[in-house]
Design an enzyme around this catalytic site. Structure first.
Site, mmCIF file in Angstrom:
data_model
loop_
_atom_site.group_PDB
_atom_site.id
_atom_site.type_symbol
_atom_site.label_atom_id
_atom_site.label_comp_id
_atom_site.label_asym_id
_atom_site.label_seq_id
_atom_site.Cartn_x
_atom_site.Cartn_y
_atom_site.Cartn_z
ATOM 1 N N ASP A 234 -11.909 -4.835 -2.737
ATOM 2 C CA ASP A 234 -12.864 -5.949 -2.773
ATOM 3 C C ASP A 234 -14.199 -5.430 -2.286
ATOM 4 O OD1 ASP A 234 -13.140 -6.695 0.312
ATOM 5 O OD2 ASP A 234 -11.042 -6.234 -0.063
ATOM 6 N N MET B 50 -9.426 -2.121 8.701
ATOM 7 C CA MET B 50 -9.025 -2.659 9.996
ATOM 8 C C MET B 50 -8.163 -1.705 10.830
ATOM 9 S SD MET B 50 -8.354 -6.621 8.748
ATOM 10 C CE MET B 50 -8.199 -7.266 10.400
ATOM 11 N N GLU B 51 -8.046 -0.435 10.405
ATOM 12 C CA GLU B 51 -7.150 0.477 11.124
ATOM 13 C C GLU B 51 -7.693 1.893 11.334
ATOM 14 O OE1 GLU B 51 -6.033 -0.986 8.146
ATOM 15 O OE2 GLU B 51 -5.053 -2.715 9.062
ATOM 16 N N GLY C 73 -12.621 -2.749 2.007
ATOM 17 C CA GLY C 73 -13.687 -3.502 1.344
ATOM 18 C C GLY C 73 -14.907 -2.608 1.183
ATOM 19 N N GLU D 151 0.816 -1.216 0.000
ATOM 20 C CA GLU D 151 0.000 0.000 0.000
ATOM 21 C C GLU D 151 0.853 1.272 0.000
ATOM 22 O OE1 GLU D 151 -3.905 -1.526 2.425
ATOM 23 O OE2 GLU D 151 -2.073 -1.272 3.575
HETATM 24 N N1 ADE Z 1 -9.359 -4.250 3.790
HETATM 25 C C1 ADE Z 1 -9.551 -4.517 2.485
HETATM 26 N N2 ADE Z 1 -10.586 -5.342 2.306
HETATM 27 C C2 ADE Z 1 -11.071 -5.618 3.552
HETATM 28 C C3 ADE Z 1 -12.133 -6.415 4.037
HETATM 29 N N3 ADE Z 1 -12.902 -7.120 3.209
HETATM 30 N N4 ADE Z 1 -12.333 -6.462 5.379
HETATM 31 C C4 ADE Z 1 -11.537 -5.768 6.224
HETATM 32 N N5 ADE Z 1 -10.520 -5.005 5.820
HETATM 33 C C5 ADE Z 1 -10.293 -4.922 4.487
#
Ligand code: ADE
Length: 241
Positions: A212, A188-189, A79, A13
């Site tokens: 995604d 997640m951050e 995501g 990243e």
């Molecule tokens: N970062 C990128 N895609 C993610 C997902 N599906 N869940 C959590 N963090 C992500």
């Protein structure tokens, strides 16, 4: 005044931004490499946090309190949750929330106990700059996206949610959408960094490219997209901002 900290969870990243760093010097703290240098005439601090809220919070704290960063920008992938948030789209956070925070019935669901809040606002000026930069970058077909077979993409701004889970089933993303209908994306951050920056009174921004759709294909889309597109998108938008 201190540097601007630019933080990502993963090397993929931050790779393209890191390649442009000049006059690099390196300091290692708490298992992390902090790269100090200059990027487009600005003093910057580049660092990989690792994945998850604790890793992000540790890194943000060090960046602010040890390296004296005057602002923090977290960039990477997420995501997509919103119906129109597609792979390749960019999301600029206006607010962040920890979707796995739940001390109910003692406190309302999502509220960070004893802070009285569940949502932490990103710095409006930094978010404006990121939105403007993303608009510029996305107005042209991007070579990294073309390699991936994706045409035009959009920039969204609003709520980004974070938790210590990689969301990898349609059922789980549907549950998040039902609970938090205005959430654009999940990662997640970001919300952890938001809480730390709020505590330190320092401005921050969160820029995400959607790798995604947080569904059953997320584990396949995530690594391909992160490796091939995310770093270049981060660089182009951050450097334009
Ligand atoms: N970062 C990128 N895609 C993610 C997902 N599906 N869940 C959590 N963090 C992500």
């Amino acid at each position: 005044v201190g540097p601007i900290a630019i933080v990502s969870a993963l090397h993929d990243e931050l790779r393209a931004i890191d390649a442009g760093l000049q006059g690099r010097s390196l300091q290692r703290r708490a298992g992390r490499d902090f790269h100090v240098g200059r990027l487009q005439g600005h003093d910057v601090l580049l660092v990989l946090s690792g994945i998850g809220k604790v890793a992000a919070a540790t890194t943000a704290t060090l960046a602010l309190e040890v390296f004296g960063a005057r602002a923090l920008l977290f960039t990477g992938v997420a995501g997509g949750l919103a119906a129109d948030a597609q792979v390749g789209d960019v999301v600029v956070a206006r607010e962040l929330l920890q979707h796995d925070m739940d001390a109910s019935p003692l406190f309302p669901r999502y509220e960070v106990p004893l802070t009285g809040r569940s949502r932490f606002a990103a710095d409006p000026l930094l978010a404006d700059a990121l939105v403007a930069a993303a608009g510029e970058v996305l107005s042209q077909p991007h070579p990294a996206l073309q390699r991936f077979g994706i045409g035009r993409v959009r920039c969204h701004q609003g709520l980004v949610i974070s938790g210590d889970r990689f969301v990898s089933t349609a059922a789980e993303s549907a549950a998040l959408r039902a609970a938090l209908p205005e959430a654009l994306a999940v990662e997640m951050e970001g919300a952890a960094v938001a809480q730390v920056c709020h505590d330190s009174g320092r401005p921050f921004g969160v820029l995400r490219t959607l790798s995604d759709r947080a569904d059953d294909a997320a584990h396949v889309d995530f690594p391909r997209f992160t490796a091939e597109v995310a770093a270049e998108f981060s660089r182009d938008i951050v450097c334009a901002a």
